[in-house]
Design a protein around this motif. Structure first.
Motif, PDB file in Angstrom:
ATOM      1  N   PRO A 130       3.231  10.241   9.591  1.00  0.00           N
ATOM      2  CA  PRO A 130       1.789  10.131   9.319  1.00  0.00           C
ATOM      3  C   PRO A 130       1.489   9.289   8.078  1.00  0.00           C
ATOM      4  O   PRO A 130       0.456   8.600   8.029  1.00  0.00           O
ATOM      5  CB  PRO A 130       1.357  11.594   9.115  1.00  0.00           C
ATOM      6  CG  PRO A 130       2.366  12.394   9.864  1.00  0.00           C
ATOM      7  CD  PRO A 130       3.655  11.656   9.683  1.00  0.00           C
ATOM      8  N   ILE A 131       2.372   9.316   7.081  1.00  0.00           N
ATOM      9  CA  ILE A 131       2.170   8.503   5.880  1.00  0.00           C
ATOM     10  C   ILE A 131       2.246   7.021   6.233  1.00  0.00           C
ATOM     11  O   ILE A 131       1.413   6.214   5.811  1.00  0.00           O
ATOM     12  CB  ILE A 131       3.223   8.868   4.813  1.00  0.00           C
ATOM     13  CG1 ILE A 131       3.042  10.318   4.359  1.00  0.00           C
ATOM     14  CG2 ILE A 131       3.144   7.912   3.624  1.00  0.00           C
ATOM     15  CD1 ILE A 131       4.148  10.823   3.442  1.00  0.00           C
ATOM     16  N   HIS A 161       1.722   5.750   9.182  1.00  0.00           N
ATOM     17  CA  HIS A 161       0.562   5.467  10.022  1.00  0.00           C
ATOM     18  C   HIS A 161      -0.663   5.151   9.162  1.00  0.00           C
ATOM     19  O   HIS A 161      -1.382   4.170   9.408  1.00  0.00           O
ATOM     20  CB  HIS A 161       0.284   6.667  10.925  1.00  0.00           C
ATOM     21  CG  HIS A 161      -0.943   6.524  11.769  1.00  0.00           C
ATOM     22  ND1 HIS A 161      -2.199   6.899  11.319  1.00  0.00           N
ATOM     23  CD2 HIS A 161      -1.121   6.043  13.032  1.00  0.00           C
ATOM     24  CE1 HIS A 161      -3.091   6.670  12.263  1.00  0.00           C
ATOM     25  NE2 HIS A 161      -2.470   6.141  13.314  1.00  0.00           N
ATOM     26  N   GLU A 162      -0.898   5.966   8.150  1.00  0.00           N
ATOM     27  CA  GLU A 162      -2.081   5.784   7.290  1.00  0.00           C
ATOM     28  C   GLU A 162      -2.102   4.393   6.664  1.00  0.00           C
ATOM     29  O   GLU A 162      -3.121   3.681   6.726  1.00  0.00           O
ATOM     30  CB  GLU A 162      -2.075   6.847   6.192  1.00  0.00           C
ATOM     31  CG  GLU A 162      -3.192   6.672   5.164  1.00  0.00           C
ATOM     32  CD  GLU A 162      -3.043   7.606   3.978  1.00  0.00           C
ATOM     33  OE1 GLU A 162      -3.799   7.422   2.996  1.00  0.00           O
ATOM     34  OE2 GLU A 162      -2.152   8.498   4.017  1.00  0.00           O
ATOM     35  N   HIS A 163      -1.005   3.978   6.083  1.00  0.00           N
ATOM     36  CA  HIS A 163      -0.990   2.720   5.336  1.00  0.00           C
ATOM     37  C   HIS A 163      -0.819   1.510   6.244  1.00  0.00           C
ATOM     38  O   HIS A 163      -1.329   0.428   5.936  1.00  0.00           O
ATOM     39  CB  HIS A 163       0.089   2.778   4.259  1.00  0.00           C
ATOM     40  CG  HIS A 163      -0.160   3.847   3.250  1.00  0.00           C
ATOM     41  ND1 HIS A 163      -1.174   3.772   2.327  1.00  0.00           N
ATOM     42  CD2 HIS A 163       0.444   5.052   3.051  1.00  0.00           C
ATOM     43  CE1 HIS A 163      -1.180   4.868   1.575  1.00  0.00           C
ATOM     44  NE2 HIS A 163      -0.215   5.662   2.003  1.00  0.00           N
ATOM     45  N   LYS A 206       0.831  -1.207   0.000  1.00  0.00           N
ATOM     46  CA  LYS A 206       0.000   0.000   0.000  1.00  0.00           C
ATOM     47  C   LYS A 206       0.867   1.259   0.000  1.00  0.00           C
ATOM     48  O   LYS A 206       0.591   2.227  -0.733  1.00  0.00           O
ATOM     49  CB  LYS A 206      -0.916  -0.003   1.235  1.00  0.00           C
ATOM     50  CG  LYS A 206      -2.040  -1.037   1.195  1.00  0.00           C
ATOM     51  CD  LYS A 206      -2.862  -0.984   2.471  1.00  0.00           C
ATOM     52  CE  LYS A 206      -4.054  -1.932   2.408  1.00  0.00           C
ATOM     53  NZ  LYS A 206      -5.059  -1.506   1.412  1.00  0.00           N
ATOM     54  N   ALA A 242      -4.309   0.946   7.709  1.00  0.00           N
ATOM     55  CA  ALA A 242      -5.177   0.405   6.659  1.00  0.00           C
ATOM     56  C   ALA A 242      -4.920  -1.088   6.470  1.00  0.00           C
ATOM     57  O   ALA A 242      -5.853  -1.872   6.277  1.00  0.00           O
ATOM     58  CB  ALA A 242      -4.952   1.153   5.352  1.00  0.00           C
ATOM     59  N   TRP A 260       1.948   6.132  18.028  1.00  0.00           N
ATOM     60  CA  TRP A 260       2.427   7.502  18.189  1.00  0.00           C
ATOM     61  C   TRP A 260       3.390   7.646  19.366  1.00  0.00           C
ATOM     62  O   TRP A 260       4.249   8.530  19.352  1.00  0.00           O
ATOM     63  CB  TRP A 260       1.249   8.476  18.290  1.00  0.00           C
ATOM     64  CG  TRP A 260       0.639   8.695  16.936  1.00  0.00           C
ATOM     65  CD1 TRP A 260      -0.585   8.299  16.508  1.00  0.00           C
ATOM     66  CD2 TRP A 260       1.284   9.317  15.820  1.00  0.00           C
ATOM     67  NE1 TRP A 260      -0.761   8.641  15.185  1.00  0.00           N
ATOM     68  CE2 TRP A 260       0.369   9.264  14.739  1.00  0.00           C
ATOM     69  CE3 TRP A 260       2.528   9.912  15.626  1.00  0.00           C
ATOM     70  CZ2 TRP A 260       0.680   9.793  13.480  1.00  0.00           C
ATOM     71  CZ3 TRP A 260       2.831  10.431  14.381  1.00  0.00           C
ATOM     72  CH2 TRP A 260       1.930  10.379  13.320  1.00  0.00           C
ATOM     73  N   ASP A 269      -3.249   2.849  18.016  1.00  0.00           N
ATOM     74  CA  ASP A 269      -2.896   4.203  17.599  1.00  0.00           C
ATOM     75  C   ASP A 269      -2.007   4.869  18.658  1.00  0.00           C
ATOM     76  O   ASP A 269      -1.019   5.542  18.331  1.00  0.00           O
ATOM     77  CB  ASP A 269      -4.159   5.029  17.370  1.00  0.00           C
ATOM     78  CG  ASP A 269      -3.863   6.386  16.769  1.00  0.00           C
ATOM     79  OD1 ASP A 269      -3.544   6.433  15.560  1.00  0.00           O
ATOM     80  OD2 ASP A 269      -3.930   7.387  17.500  1.00  0.00           O
TER      81      ASP A 269
END
Length: 400
Positions: A99-100, A102-104, A31, A107, A130, A126
């Protein structure tokens, strides 16, 4: 510090996440690279992606960090974070990339675990992410500031002054700053990142140990990784350096990084244990000890296939002779018989008389590191006094 509510949730969900981490991490990278192909081209090691070792390292670090928070929620696993932060700082990982990731990553977790990822579970993981990310961002920022490498100051051009063939597969490059400025500060045993532009335009980065220095030049040493199959691909950067970089070429290097380095203020005995190309940070430490006239007891132990494959064989002999308290022991699978203390087979630290109060530094293949560390622990050396360096993704993070 992990919140009390999240500790309970992580403890309950850790088995499920741990069991699925082998599915989650490859999906995460697919991803990530689909959305940001430039990261694979110019940042991540394409060889480690091909053989899966980077996925294993990420899985190990996540599991180790979450497990540590569950067992000791009031503490932070700083040793593990330091090792990762040094690698990130040397590569130029920026706060904006977290953050990039984290997003993938999340997901991928949701896609693999499905309905098991309740809002409570998602919030707890989460928090774990962090806690780890913000700790790394802070450590990496301090490392870059200390190295004067913040922002766009990470990469510096160096001129190749000399090239020395150590063995058929190992070359040492001596480089000096192209701008004529001073060499960066370094600690013996650290590494530099080298960035090269490959024929397809990719800017790939690899770390190489500093094997010595002069007043105006750094030396780093590269073993050519030839590769044998798709799971063990040829090293893109090592082959480029061996085949295309001669005296007079310009290379881009980071400042020295690495959390495994010789503690110069220490006065007790030191044990340097290496196998194969793992000798490079050790020869850098020996070079420094000889250059500074150290009088502490130094025991160098090295294992290799044969005399022909042993990089820095002559340097080990010469540097040992310069240090009044130094000895060297060498094990070869195929010995030639001309080293005074040459032994046959695999290293056996139990065969040596190890002094009390020693500090040990280890570098070599992972099975070798595990065996050497186990022998030292059995001999009574405290775990805190055993330091190791792994070339490539650290697949040991989940066990230490």
């Amino acid at each position: 510090m992990l919140s009390e509510q999240s500790v309970a949730t992580i403890r309950a969900s850790l088995p499920a996440v741990g069991a699925a981490i082998g599915e989650i991490t490859p999906l995460f990278y697919r991803k990530l690279f689909a959305a940001h192909p430039e990261l694979l081209r110019d940042l991540f090691n394409r060889g480690n992606q091909a053989n899966g070792s980077q996925q294993q390292a990420l899985a190990g670090s996540i599991a180790a960090f979450a497990g540590a928070l569950v067992e000791h929620p009031e503490l932070r696993p700083d040793a593990m974070l330091s090792r990762i932060a040094h690698k990130h700082a040397s590569l130029g990982i920026s706060p904006g990339q977290y953050p990039i990731v984290h997003e993938h990553l999340f997901a991928a977790i949701v896609e693999v675990l499905g309905e098991a990822v309740t809002p409570e579970v998602a919030a707890a993981w989460d928090e774990v992410y962090w806690l780890m990310a913000n700790a790394l961002i802070a450590i990496e920022g301090r490392l870059r500031e200390r190295a004067d490498a913040a922002g766009d100051r990470l990469w510096r051009d160096y001129l190749v002054d000399a090239r020395r063939q150590e063995t058929a597969e190992v070359v040492t490059f001596a480089v000096r700053p192209l701008d004529g400025g001073p060499l960066p500060a370094l600690r013996p045993g650290q590494y530099v990142s080298v960035q090269v532009v490959l024929p397809d335009g990719a800017r790939q980065i690899r770390q190489y140990s500093i094997s010595g220095r002069t007043d105006d030049a750094l030396c780093f040493t590269v073993k050519q990784v030839r590769g044998t199959n798709p799971q063990d691909p040829a090293g893109e950067v090592s082959n480029h350096l061996h085949e295309h970089v001669e005296v007079g070429r310009v290379l881009r290097l980071s400042p020295p990084f690495g959390d495994v380095h010789l503690e110069e203020a220490a006065e007790g005995p030191v044990l340097l244990v290496s196998a194969g190309i793992g000798c490079t940070p050790m020869i850098g430490m020996l070079d420094h000890l000889a250059a500074t006239g150290a009088t502490r007891q130094v025991i160098s132990v090295h294992a290799d296939h044969s005399e022909a494959t042993h990089a820095f064989r002559d340097a080990l002999r010469e540097l040992t002779a310069k240090l009044p308290g130094a000895t060297a022991e060498v094990w070869y699978e195929q010995p030639a018989g001309d080293w005074p203390a040459e032994r046959t087979g695999r290293i056996d630290l139990n065969a040596l008389e190890l002094p009390a109060g020693l500090t040990a530094y280890l570098c070599g293949p992972l099975p070798f590191l595990r065996a050497a560390r186990a022998q030292l622990l059995a001999a009574g050396v405290p775990a805190a006094d055993i330091h190791y360096e792994v070339f490539g993704p650290d697949l040991w993070l989940g066990e230490n």
